[in-house]
Design a protein around this motif. Structure first.
Motif, mmCIF file in Angstrom:
data_model
loop_
_atom_site.group_PDB
_atom_site.id
_atom_site.type_symbol
_atom_site.label_atom_id
_atom_site.label_comp_id
_atom_site.label_asym_id
_atom_site.label_seq_id
_atom_site.Cartn_x
_atom_site.Cartn_y
_atom_site.Cartn_z
ATOM 1 N N THR A 100 0.845 -1.194 0.000
ATOM 2 C CA THR A 100 0.000 0.000 0.000
ATOM 3 C C THR A 100 0.877 1.241 0.000
ATOM 4 N N TRP A 101 0.286 2.380 -0.343
ATOM 5 C CA TRP A 101 1.051 3.618 -0.398
ATOM 6 C C TRP A 101 1.473 4.024 1.009
ATOM 7 N N PHE A 102 2.606 4.671 1.108
ATOM 8 C CA PHE A 102 3.233 5.060 2.371
ATOM 9 C C PHE A 102 2.270 5.845 3.271
ATOM 10 N N ALA A 103 2.133 5.420 4.510
ATOM 11 C CA ALA A 103 1.176 6.014 5.442
ATOM 12 C C ALA A 103 1.506 7.475 5.745
ATOM 13 N N ASP A 104 0.483 8.309 5.772
ATOM 14 C CA ASP A 104 0.651 9.745 5.991
ATOM 15 C C ASP A 104 1.428 10.061 7.269
ATOM 16 N N ARG A 105 1.234 9.253 8.305
ATOM 17 C CA ARG A 105 1.842 9.580 9.603
ATOM 18 C C ARG A 105 3.370 9.515 9.578
ATOM 19 N N TYR A 106 3.950 8.906 8.556
ATOM 20 C CA TYR A 106 5.400 8.800 8.471
ATOM 21 C C TYR A 106 6.033 9.830 7.528
ATOM 22 N N HIS A 107 5.220 10.570 6.810
ATOM 23 C CA HIS A 107 5.757 11.459 5.786
ATOM 24 C C HIS A 107 6.765 12.461 6.330
ATOM 25 N N ASP A 108 6.438 13.089 7.452
ATOM 26 C CA ASP A 108 7.317 14.132 7.993
ATOM 27 C C ASP A 108 8.680 13.572 8.375
ATOM 28 N N GLU A 109 8.698 12.355 8.930
ATOM 29 C CA GLU A 109 9.973 11.742 9.319
ATOM 30 C C GLU A 109 10.873 11.504 8.121
ATOM 31 N N LEU A 110 10.325 10.918 7.089
ATOM 32 C CA LEU A 110 11.138 10.627 5.911
ATOM 33 C C LEU A 110 11.494 11.905 5.174
ATOM 34 N N ARG A 111 10.567 12.851 5.108
ATOM 35 C CA ARG A 111 10.867 14.121 4.444
ATOM 36 C C ARG A 111 12.007 14.851 5.159
ATOM 37 N N ALA A 112 12.024 14.803 6.472
ATOM 38 C CA ALA A 112 13.105 15.437 7.231
ATOM 39 C C ALA A 112 14.450 14.777 6.931
ATOM 40 N N ALA A 113 14.457 13.450 6.819
ATOM 41 C CA ALA A 113 15.694 12.743 6.485
ATOM 42 C C ALA A 113 16.164 13.106 5.086
ATOM 43 N N MET A 114 15.234 13.273 4.167
ATOM 44 C CA MET A 114 15.586 13.661 2.803
ATOM 45 C C MET A 114 16.178 15.071 2.786
ATOM 46 N N LYS A 115 15.605 15.971 3.576
ATOM 47 C CA LYS A 115 16.136 17.339 3.646
ATOM 48 C C LYS A 115 17.534 17.346 4.258
ATOM 49 N N HIS A 116 17.721 16.535 5.300
ATOM 50 C CA HIS A 116 19.038 16.467 5.941
ATOM 51 C C HIS A 116 20.098 15.944 4.975
ATOM 52 N N ALA A 117 19.697 15.072 4.075
ATOM 53 C CA ALA A 117 20.622 14.515 3.082
ATOM 54 C C ALA A 117 20.804 15.445 1.880
ATOM 55 N N GLY A 118 20.077 16.558 1.858
ATOM 56 C CA GLY A 118 20.199 17.517 0.771
ATOM 57 C C GLY A 118 19.425 17.158 -0.478
ATOM 58 N N ILE A 119 18.428 16.282 -0.323
ATOM 59 C CA ILE A 119 17.651 15.831 -1.480
ATOM 60 C C ILE A 119 16.489 16.771 -1.771
ATOM 61 N N LEU A 120 15.852 17.273 -0.733
ATOM 62 C CA LEU A 120 14.726 18.213 -0.904
ATOM 63 C C LEU A 120 15.138 19.611 -0.490
#
Length: 291
Positions: free
Chosen positions: A271-291
């Motif tokens: 199933t598509w990634f649960a909304d409740r986890y979006h902020d956690e993964l988005r923060a990791a992506m920002k820390h890695a310089g992806i977003l």
């Protein structure tokens, strides 16, 4: 020997589950531009378990055709049925893949002897370089280093993807199989240490969204530069963890879609990634310089 960062590439899909060939081709081009060292097609991250045999073969053919020799292509062809693994491996050979990656037969829970006989049968049936894939967290069977060494004696078995996350396994396999046997980490969180311990690279989930950074980190580790590898890996550490907030490839497909590179397509029972986890993964992506 294929070395470095080998992306376990996702299979782009439309929202209705159809494979998105145009997005697949663009994704392949992007990985080549970003310095990815090899593409592993239709593995776990590529939803091999949700594609039927025809789609599986067609996806491998698409990747090989579009890559057109620009980098190596390893085709995921493992199955829990030996006959199906042989059929998929034959498809990959016909398509022109450089090697195949064969996961240990899942659900069946074969013995160590069963694992040997399975891989012996596939190796005898299809003349193409073959890489073993041990991921007991998903298959419920652990291929022991001694069994890897026994299978490695087969002429066309050239390596193993070891995804237990235990760095000592890398050392054991290297000691048993010698310097010419390819060993790949299948665990991004420990890949740097695995390469420093003697692995030849990482078959990576994180490389789906940070290919240039993973290539650079693997290159530093392969060169034995522990400090540089650690420095390059530090911004990626959050990704190595957060990309497994739900079962792979659920989080990574969301992340690639968040980057605007694929649509929101995945197949049941995933199933598509649960909304409740979006902020956690988005923060990791920002820390890695992806977003």
């Amino acid at each position: 020997m294929i070395q470095g960062s080998l992306v376990a590439i996702v299979t782009p899909m439309h929202p209705d589950g159809r494979i998105d060939e145009a997005a697949f081709r663009k994704l392949i081009d992007w990985h080549i531009e970003q310095g990815t060292d090899a593409i592993v097609a239709v593995g776990t991250s590529g939803e091999s378990a949700t594609l039927d045999e025809k789609e599986h073969c067609e996806a491998i053919s698409l990747v090989v055709e579009h890559v057109a020799g620009r980098l190596p292509v390893i085709a995921g062809t493992g199955a829990n049925s030996t006959s199906e693994a042989i059929a998929l491996t034959a498809c990959a050979r016909e398509a022109g893949a450089d090697a195949c990656l064969l996961v240990t037969p899942y659900y069946n829970k074969p013995t160590q002897e069963g694992l040997y006989q399975h891989h012996k049968a596939v190796a005898a049936a299809v003349d193409i370089p073959q890489i073993l894939y041990n991921v007991p967290g998903r298959t419920a069977v652990d291929m022991l280093p001694e069994t890897v060494a026994r299978i490695a004696e087969l002429d066309n078995v050239i390596g193993v993807k070891e995804a237990t996350g235990k760095v000592e396994r890398i050392t054991q396999i290297r000691e048993l199989c010698g310097p010419d046997f390819a060993i790949y980490s299948g665990d991004d969180a420990t890949a740097r240490e695995a390469i420093l311990a003697g692995a030849n690279g990482d078959i990576s989930v994180t490389a789906n969204i940070a290919p240039a950074a993973m290539h650079a980190m693997c290159a530093a580790a392969l060169a034995g530069d522990r400090d540089k590898a650690a420095e390059l890996d530090a911004p990626l550490a959050g990704l190595h963890q957060k990309l497994f907030l739900e079962s792979n490839p659920i989080p990574v497909k969301w992340a690639v879609a968040e980057m605007g590179m694929i649509e929101r397509g995945i197949r049941l029972p995933l199933t598509w990634f649960a909304d409740r986890y979006h902020d956690e993964l988005r923060a990791a992506m920002k820390h890695a310089g992806i977003l």
